[in-house]
Scaffold this motif. Structure first.
Motif: not given
Length: 206
Positions: A24-25, A30-33, A42, A44-45, A202
């Motif tokens: 996760r971030l 979990h991610d940022r959009s 988006t 993410a890792r 990303s």
């Protein structure tokens, strides 16, 4: 340790299934959009926990000069930020068209991959010797009035390059400050692409 992690997830209301084991971030994201100029992104890792760096960003040692370790601050009056603050900026200032994430590297590097939402303004284009420098500053929201600039409508900027061994973003920050761009409208992401890659975040190819 594993039991303690599960207890923490349970206490704060996160799922304790296998999905909670993902990369996760942060604990709660979990991610940022976000969307910029009609394009959706988006961050993410990479989920493969055995993933390792390759190519230029796998190197630990580069000849100094020119690739020396840079100070934490580009200038004493410009704030240095980290990855989560870059994402905050993209979700707010950049998404509202009030700011730009600036990749200050030369186009060849930019084209190999950059942070989602970034635009390329090579550090060389901000030098005094560039006859189009004023046009670029104007595109960032500066208004030239005779020999002075009005930056009241200037965009907020975050500048980065290849990381702690790269001088390009600090040079670009100093060039903007020299022309009068307000320090409070500039931030420096020192980690740059080196740290961004090391965290498995990303990237996009423009």
């Amino acid at each position: 340790m594993f039991a303690a992690t599960l207890a923490l997830f349970t206490a704060i209301g996160l799922p304790t299934t296998a999905s909670a084991q993902s990369v996760r971030l942060t604990v709660d994201a979990h991610d940022r959009s976000f969307a910029i100029n009609g394009n959706s992104y988006t961050v993410a890792r990479i989920q493969d926990e055995s993933n390792t760096l390759t190519g230029e960003f796998a190197k630990t040692s580069r000849a100094c000069p020119p690739f020396c370790i840079t100070p934490m601050s580009a200038t004493r009056d410009v704030e240095t930020i980290g990855e989560l603050e870059v994402m905050d900026f993209l979700e707010t200032m950049a998404a509202k068209n009030e700011g730009h994430l600036i990749d200050t590297r030369l186009p060849g590097w930019f084209e190999q991959g950059t942070i989602p939402g970034a635009v390329n303004v090579p550090f060389t284009t901000l030098e005094d010797s560039n006859p189009f420098r004023d046009d670029i500053v104007a595109a960032l929201g500066g208004l030239k009035q005779g020999d002075t600039w009005d930056f009241s409508a200037a965009r907020h900027l975050v500048l980065f390059c290849n990381g702690p061994w790269c001088l390009q973003a600090p040079m670009a920050v100093r060039a903007l400050r020299k022309v009068g761009y307000p320090a409070e409208k500039i931030k420096y992401y020192r980690g740059g692409m080196q740290v961004w890659h090391s965290l498995g975040l990303s990237t996009v190819k423009p």
